[in-house]
Design an enzyme around this catalytic site. Structure first.
Site, short mmCIF file in Angstrom:
data_model
loop_
_atom_site.label_atom_id
_atom_site.label_comp_id
_atom_site.label_asym_id
_atom_site.label_seq_id
_atom_site.Cartn_x
_atom_site.Cartn_y
_atom_site.Cartn_z
N TYR A 1 -36.81 42.60 -7.74
CA TYR A 1 -36.93 41.32 -8.44
C TYR A 1 -38.40 40.90 -8.47
O TYR A 1 -39.28 41.65 -8.04
CB TYR A 1 -36.06 40.26 -7.76
CG TYR A 1 -34.57 40.50 -7.91
CD1 TYR A 1 -34.00 40.73 -9.16
CD2 TYR A 1 -33.72 40.49 -6.80
CE1 TYR A 1 -32.63 40.93 -9.30
CE2 TYR A 1 -32.36 40.71 -6.93
CZ TYR A 1 -31.82 40.92 -8.18
OH TYR A 1 -30.47 41.13 -8.31
N ARG B 1 -36.32 38.26 2.37
CA ARG B 1 -35.64 39.55 2.19
C ARG B 1 -36.62 40.56 1.62
O ARG B 1 -37.27 40.30 0.61
CB ARG B 1 -34.44 39.41 1.26
CG ARG B 1 -33.48 40.59 1.36
CD ARG B 1 -32.22 40.40 0.54
NE ARG B 1 -31.12 41.19 1.10
CZ ARG B 1 -29.97 41.41 0.48
NH1 ARG B 1 -29.76 40.90 -0.72
NH2 ARG B 1 -29.03 42.12 1.05
N CYS C 1 -16.54 44.94 -6.56
CA CYS C 1 -17.73 44.11 -6.33
C CYS C 1 -18.84 44.47 -7.30
O CYS C 1 -19.15 43.71 -8.23
CB CYS C 1 -18.18 44.22 -4.88
SG CYS C 1 -18.31 45.92 -4.25
#
Length: 491
Positions: A171, A219, A349
């Site tokens: 990201y 993270r 998922c």
């Protein structure tokens, strides 16, 4: 020996009752405009009630340009605070703690959701999209830094216990950190110090917004598994850099979009594979801040051993808690054999995200439907016959028995499992043995009568006096194309 997994840990002013953190896996349960829904609230409340130490809320975009999912959660506007507050209150009411993950997709954001160009760190042919994108200038960088702080302030107002800055998985922040995606020649590119500049500015902005005593998590990918990507050595150096900036916990996962099989590992990747990398980073930090590790940790015994060996301070579980939200409580109560195991199949998922739909679970039909199917005994128990002892029949039998119904499970084969007995045979499908063991132990324990090795007839069912019959008589196996004949069946 006393369990470390269920020992408490204090981070700033926040005390967590155990070392299990729920991973911020995206659900697509939010509304189209990014607001929290009742479905998302019930989903997280169930995991808090199951005994998780802290829930981290999924990839929450801090600016509209960063939204990476069709129904991603947002914290980009004050109008989102009431919904976030309801979510935090619901988790607190179940005895849990909650953190909001602040995320911007950068090159993987959905420009059709924000109606603004994707923000690129650098344009790189083959890695960054050409259409609907532009490289960030200094004004863009300053705007994004401020937006992280503004979103963190909203998390505080909504009653969250912590925030997490998402600097992993390719990201926006990770795109600055990684040489694979950062080709800038200004003060935000080149050296490790420069590539870490944007992340440091974000940390400072968030700290200013939340105050000195509020926990900030970060993270980070321990390894991106791509040429010029972040590796363990750089992860150690970034970890120390961010600890110097004042983060309170480092959350280690791995991978990026091009190596997504490390973000959500399948059966071919070993359980707990990221723990050794976490140990390396933890040693580099030398006790300055705690480390949480994610990476296919499904087994409570494995989780305990990782903590006991000093490889990490917290265990991050995602898919395991989707499969069974009560996993922590069952372990705590000595009922680990009652845990419904995750198969690492990624069908419900990750498959849900790929299909741009809400996530589900192959072994937990209640995932995301907690409000529709509460765990309450039936007011009118019935006598139920279930035909077929494959996965669907066994799950139906177990669910019905646990709700107080009298259940008989029939199958013409002399053993449970149906096609599960075939599914376990290929390499890397060992997780299916866990599911077989779960059903074989818990069906009799729940009072299900097993009638195997018998071809049941309509007359047998009529003579049995059943109130209802549930037919789960089998499915067609999925076959690769090279195994099929011209007509689409086995040659």
């Amino acid at each position: 020996m006393e369990s470390i997994l269920f020992s408490s840990f204090k981070i700033k002013n926040l005390t967590l009752k155990n070392r299990i953190i729920m991973s911020p896996m995206v659900t697509n349960y939010a509304s189209l405009d990014g607001e929290v829904t009742d479905r998302l609230i019930e989903y997280h409340a169930a995991r808090a009630a199951g005994g998780c130490g802290m829930n981290i809320i999924e990839a929450t975009y801090m600016d509209m340009t960063g939204n990476s999912y069709v129904r991603g959660v947002g914290a980009s506007d004050d109008a989102m605070i009431p919904g976030l507050r309801r979510l935090a209150e619901a988790v607190h009411a179940k005895g849990g703690r909650i953190a909001l993950q602040l995320q911007h997709g950068g090159r993987v954001a959905m420009e059709n959701r924000s109606n603004r160009p994707r923000m690129l760190v650098s344009f790189i042919p083959g890695l960054t999209p050409v259409e609907g994108s532009r490289v960030m200038d200094m004004e863009d960088i300053a705007t994004m830094v401020k937006a992280y702080g503004d979103a963190a302030a909203r998390a505080v107002k909504a009653g969250f216990d912590a925030v997490e800055i998402h600097g992993a998985h390719g990201y926006l922040i990770a795109q600055f950190l990684s040489r694979a995606t950062n080709r800038r020649t200004d003060e935000y590119g080149g050296s490790l110090e420069n590539r870490g500049r944007f992340a440091r500015e974000v940390i400072r902005s968030v700290r200013k917004a939340v105050g000195d005593d509020f926990p900030i998590l970060f993270r980070l990918s321990s390894d991106e598994f791509i040429k010029d990507g972040i590796d363990v050595d750089e992860a150690c150096r970034f970890a120390c850099m961010f600890a110097d900036e004042g983060i309170d916990l480092l959350h280690l996962n791995a991978g990026m979009p091009e190596t997504g099989y490390y973000i959500v590992p399948t059966g071919s990747i070993a359980d707990g594979w990221n723990a050794d990398r976490a140990e390396t980073v933890r040693k580099a930090l030398n006790g300055r801040i705690p480390v949480a590790v994610a990476g296919k940790i499904m087994d409570p015994e494995l989780a305990e051993s990782i903590l006991r060996e000093g490889k990490a301070d917290f265990i991050v579980m995602g898919r395991a808690l989707i499969a069974d939200p009560d996993l922590p409580r069952k372990v705590r109560e000595g009922r680990a054999d009652e845990i419904c195991p995750c198969l690492a199949c990624n069908e419900g998922c990750i498959g849900g995200l790929i299909r741009a739909s809400a996530i589900g679970c192959a072994v937990n039909p209640k995932a995301g439907r907690e409000a529709l199917y509460p765990d309450i005994p039936s007011a009118s128990p019935i006598k139920l016959a279930i035909i077929g002892a494959g996965p669907a029949g066994m799950m139906a039998a177990l669910t019905a028995a646990r709700r107080g119904h009298e259940v008989t499970l029939f199958d013409e084969k002399d053993k449970l499992g149906g096609l599960l007995n075939v599914a376990v045979l290929p390499p890397h499908k060992q997780s299916f043995y866990r599911l077989m063991r779960y059903f074989s132990e818990n069906l009799p324990r729940s009072g299900v009568a097993l009638n195997l090795g018998r071809h049941v007839t309509a007359q047998d069912l009529a003579d049995g006096g059943f109130d209802m019959i549930f037919v789960a008589a089998g499915s067609e196996p999925a076959l690769p194309g090279f195994c099929r004949g011209k007509a689409g069946s086995l040659p």
